[in-house]
Design a protein around this motif. Structure first.
Motif, PDB file in Angstrom:
ATOM      1  N   VAL A 115       0.839  -1.202   0.000  1.00 14.69           N
ATOM      2  CA  VAL A 115       0.000   0.000   0.000  1.00 14.69           C
ATOM      3  C   VAL A 115       0.873   1.251   0.000  1.00 14.69           C
ATOM      4  O   VAL A 115       0.612   2.217  -0.738  1.00 14.69           O
ATOM      5  N   PHE A 116       1.912   1.245   0.831  1.00 14.97           N
ATOM      6  CA  PHE A 116       2.811   2.394   0.895  1.00 14.97           C
ATOM      7  C   PHE A 116       3.495   2.608  -0.454  1.00 14.97           C
ATOM      8  O   PHE A 116       3.551   3.739  -0.960  1.00 14.97           O
ATOM      9  N   ALA A 117       4.013   1.538  -1.045  1.00 12.15           N
ATOM     10  CA  ALA A 117       4.711   1.649  -2.330  1.00 12.15           C
ATOM     11  C   ALA A 117       3.777   2.185  -3.412  1.00 12.15           C
ATOM     12  O   ALA A 117       4.151   3.071  -4.191  1.00 12.15           O
ATOM     13  N   GLY A 118       2.547   1.650  -3.454  1.00  9.25           N
ATOM     14  CA  GLY A 118       1.591   2.121  -4.449  1.00  9.25           C
ATOM     15  C   GLY A 118       1.170   3.557  -4.209  1.00  9.25           C
ATOM     16  O   GLY A 118       1.037   4.345  -5.153  1.00  9.25           O
ATOM     17  N   GLY A 119       0.969   3.917  -2.947  1.00 11.68           N
ATOM     18  CA  GLY A 119       0.583   5.280  -2.617  1.00 11.68           C
ATOM     19  C   GLY A 119       1.661   6.283  -2.967  1.00 11.68           C
ATOM     20  O   GLY A 119       1.382   7.362  -3.516  1.00 11.68           O
ATOM     21  N   PHE A 158      -6.424   7.243   4.088  1.00 12.45           N
ATOM     22  CA  PHE A 158      -5.301   6.824   3.244  1.00 12.45           C
ATOM     23  C   PHE A 158      -3.979   7.279   3.842  1.00 12.45           C
ATOM     24  O   PHE A 158      -2.985   6.536   3.816  1.00 12.45           O
ATOM     25  N   SER A 159      -3.954   8.469   4.405  1.00 11.79           N
ATOM     26  CA  SER A 159      -2.724   8.998   5.001  1.00 11.79           C
ATOM     27  C   SER A 159      -2.304   8.185   6.214  1.00 11.79           C
ATOM     28  O   SER A 159      -1.115   7.938   6.431  1.00 11.79           O
ATOM     29  N   ALA A 160      -3.280   7.766   7.027  1.00  9.50           N
ATOM     30  CA  ALA A 160      -2.966   6.955   8.203  1.00  9.50           C
ATOM     31  C   ALA A 160      -2.350   5.625   7.794  1.00  9.50           C
ATOM     32  O   ALA A 160      -1.454   5.108   8.467  1.00  9.50           O
ATOM     33  N   LEU A 161      -2.814   5.056   6.673  1.00 11.26           N
ATOM     34  CA  LEU A 161      -2.251   3.794   6.190  1.00 11.26           C
ATOM     35  C   LEU A 161      -0.812   3.953   5.717  1.00 11.26           C
ATOM     36  O   LEU A 161       0.001   3.034   5.845  1.00 11.26           O
ATOM     37  N   LEU A 162      -0.486   5.136   5.177  1.00 16.20           N
ATOM     38  CA  LEU A 162       0.853   5.368   4.643  1.00 16.20           C
ATOM     39  C   LEU A 162       1.807   5.975   5.666  1.00 16.20           C
ATOM     40  O   LEU A 162       3.013   5.983   5.453  1.00 16.20           O
ATOM     41  N   GLY A 163       1.270   6.504   6.750  1.00 19.58           N
ATOM     42  CA  GLY A 163       2.122   7.185   7.722  1.00 19.58           C
ATOM     43  C   GLY A 163       2.541   8.559   7.264  1.00 19.58           C
ATOM     44  O   GLY A 163       3.634   9.035   7.596  1.00 19.58           O
ATOM     45  N   ILE A 164       1.680   9.229   6.504  1.00 19.47           N
ATOM     46  CA  ILE A 164       2.004  10.552   5.963  1.00 19.47           C
ATOM     47  C   ILE A 164       0.974  11.568   6.449  1.00 19.47           C
ATOM     48  O   ILE A 164      -0.012  11.215   7.097  1.00 19.47           O
ATOM     49  N   GLY A 165       1.196  12.834   6.099  1.00 18.05           N
ATOM     50  CA  GLY A 165       0.369  13.901   6.641  1.00 18.05           C
ATOM     51  C   GLY A 165      -0.771  14.376   5.774  1.00 18.05           C
ATOM     52  O   GLY A 165      -1.484  15.305   6.147  1.00 18.05           O
ATOM     53  N   GLY A 166      -0.969  13.781   4.598  1.00 15.74           N
ATOM     54  CA  GLY A 166      -2.093  14.175   3.755  1.00 15.74           C
ATOM     55  C   GLY A 166      -1.942  15.529   3.104  1.00 15.74           C
ATOM     56  O   GLY A 166      -2.920  16.092   2.602  1.00 15.74           O
ATOM     57  N   ILE A 259      11.114  12.364  -8.274  1.00 16.10           N
ATOM     58  CA  ILE A 259      12.079  11.302  -8.614  1.00 16.10           C
ATOM     59  C   ILE A 259      12.414  10.485  -7.368  1.00 16.10           C
ATOM     60  O   ILE A 259      12.495   9.251  -7.410  1.00 16.10           O
ATOM     61  N   TYR A 260      12.600  11.178  -6.259  1.00 15.75           N
ATOM     62  CA  TYR A 260      12.858  10.488  -4.994  1.00 15.75           C
ATOM     63  C   TYR A 260      11.704   9.541  -4.653  1.00 15.75           C
ATOM     64  O   TYR A 260      11.923   8.391  -4.233  1.00 15.75           O
ATOM     65  N   LEU A 261      10.470   9.981  -4.841  1.00 20.78           N
ATOM     66  CA  LEU A 261       9.308   9.151  -4.520  1.00 20.78           C
ATOM     67  C   LEU A 261       9.263   7.903  -5.402  1.00 20.78           C
ATOM     68  O   LEU A 261       8.897   6.819  -4.933  1.00 20.78           O
ATOM     69  N   VAL A 262       9.614   8.041  -6.667  1.00 19.65           N
ATOM     70  CA  VAL A 262       9.636   6.878  -7.559  1.00 19.65           C
ATOM     71  C   VAL A 262      10.670   5.863  -7.075  1.00 19.65           C
ATOM     72  O   VAL A 262      10.407   4.653  -7.042  1.00 19.65           O
ATOM     73  N   ILE A 263      11.837   6.346  -6.687  1.00 15.43           N
ATOM     74  CA  ILE A 263      12.882   5.448  -6.180  1.00 15.43           C
ATOM     75  C   ILE A 263      12.412   4.728  -4.925  1.00 15.43           C
ATOM     76  O   ILE A 263      12.603   3.517  -4.765  1.00 15.43           O
ATOM     77  N   VAL A 264      11.781   5.481  -4.028  1.00 16.19           N
ATOM     78  CA  VAL A 264      11.258   4.874  -2.793  1.00 16.19           C
ATOM     79  C   VAL A 264      10.204   3.825  -3.123  1.00 16.19           C
ATOM     80  O   VAL A 264      10.196   2.734  -2.532  1.00 16.19           O
ATOM     81  N   SER A 265       9.319   4.140  -4.061  1.00 16.02           N
ATOM     82  CA  SER A 265       8.264   3.197  -4.417  1.00 16.02           C
ATOM     83  C   SER A 265       8.844   1.895  -4.958  1.00 16.02           C
ATOM     84  O   SER A 265       8.417   0.799  -4.566  1.00 16.02           O
ATOM     85  N   VAL A 266       9.817   1.999  -5.853  1.00 14.98           N
ATOM     86  CA  VAL A 266      10.441   0.802  -6.415  1.00 14.98           C
ATOM     87  C   VAL A 266      11.104  -0.023  -5.323  1.00 14.98           C
ATOM     88  O   VAL A 266      10.979  -1.257  -5.277  1.00 14.98           O
ATOM     89  N   ALA A 267      11.815   0.650  -4.414  1.00 10.13           N
ATOM     90  CA  ALA A 267      12.479  -0.048  -3.314  1.00 10.13           C
ATOM     91  C   ALA A 267      11.482  -0.760  -2.408  1.00 10.13           C
ATOM     92  O   ALA A 267      11.715  -1.901  -1.965  1.00 10.13           O
ATOM     93  N   MET A 268      10.353  -0.118  -2.146  1.00 10.02           N
ATOM     94  CA  MET A 268       9.346  -0.717  -1.269  1.00 10.02           C
ATOM     95  C   MET A 268       8.642  -1.882  -1.952  1.00 10.02           C
ATOM     96  O   MET A 268       8.351  -2.904  -1.309  1.00 10.02           O
ATOM     97  N   PHE A 269       8.377  -1.766  -3.243  1.00 10.66           N
ATOM     98  CA  PHE A 269       7.801  -2.903  -3.974  1.00 10.66           C
ATOM     99  C   PHE A 269       8.762  -4.090  -3.932  1.00 10.66           C
ATOM    100  O   PHE A 269       8.348  -5.245  -3.740  1.00 10.66           O
TER     101      PHE A 269
END
Length: 273
Positions: A115-119, A158-166, A259-269
């Motif tokens: 969920v985090f990676a997709g978000g 959705f933010s609570a699931l990702l641990g982010i601030g919305g 770009i940073y978010l894409v890298i994080v997403s790939v790493a989390m997947f």
């Protein structure tokens, strides 16, 4: 062990500093930085456990309370925070957060990682192609009634699931509704506080199924040493991000963050699979 502890604290202080800047600059609470940082650092100091993703999310939400509050105070001095909107949205955001925490409590760690990676990948679209999401010339009125309730509820959950601030969907909504980017970012920081506080409380009291496998200082699913280190960094730098939001063009910064978010997403997947 002492040297490892020093590196642990320093690494998370740096993560907190970066989170503070992004919170003040984009109004996003810093969770996009904190969660990946915690998941990268924790395995060096504790046996790797599937439950670490919940600790990362819970700790991130707790840190957002502090970084968002600091950011709001910095923006408030410039008169940029729409407190009427925060008051109007607060109940629905909090209800959404409670729903998100309940879902997280019954979701596997692998599921939460996915969920985090997709978000994160979804959010990267806005930062990489802001004109595609917020098209020039398009304008709406701020949502009211059932539309406002649904939007605020979804942002909170959705933010609570990702641990982010919305912050990102809040900024997008306000900019599309003819609010200035400065007011949108400032108000989004307040949304982060509304999400972080009940979210952190939820993860704090969530039943930990593997307390022996958690990093030292973990209560519920919040790691207190990490929270302290991240908070120190974010408190110092949130005003810097707030100042940058009022002083610099964001186009290049958004793309770099995308770009940073894409890298994080790939790493989390990759981590989940």
């Amino acid at each position: 062990m002492e040297i490892e502890l020093v590196w642990f604290v320093l690494t998370l202080c740096v993560a907190g500093a970066v989170a503070g800047i992004t919170s003040g600059l984009f109004g996003n609470g810093g969770g996009f930085v904190v969660v990946p940082a915690l998941l990268a650092v924790f395995p060096f100091f504790t046996p790797n456990s599937e439950e670490l993703v919940k600790v990362a999310i819970g700790t991130s939400l707790a840190s957002i309370v502090i970084s968002s509050a600091r950011s709001v105070l910095a923006h408030k001095k410039r008169g940029a925070v729409d407190f009427d909107m925060l008051k109007s949205w607060s109940v629905w955001i909090i209800l959404g957060v409670l729903g998100g925490v309940a879902i997280a409590n019954h979701t596997s760690s692998t599921g939460l990682t996915m969920v985090f990676a997709g978000g994160v990948l979804l959010y990267s679209i806005y930062f990489l192609f802001p004109e595609f999401v917020v098209r020039p010339g398009m304008s709406f009125s701020m949502p009211q009634g059932i539309g406002k309730s649904v939007l605020a509820f979804v942002i909170g959950g959705f933010s609570a699931l990702l641990g982010i601030g919305g912050g990102t969907p809040t900024v997008i909504t306000m900019v599309m509704c003819r609010r200035t980017i400065q007011q949108a970012v400032a108000t989004a920081a307040g949304v982060g506080f509304l999400i972080g506080l009940p979210g952190a409380i939820g993860f704090l009291f969530m039943e930990n199924t593997n307390p022996q496998g958690m990093p030292v200082g973990t209560v519920g699913y919040i790691n207190l040493p990490a929270l302290l280190a991240i908070s120190i960094g974010s408190i110092l730098t949130a005003p810097i991000g707030a100042s940058m939001a009022h002083s610099f063009s964001e186009k290049m910064l958004k793309r770099l963050f995308g770009i940073y978010l894409v890298i994080v997403s790939v790493a989390m997947f990759a981590k989940a699979l």
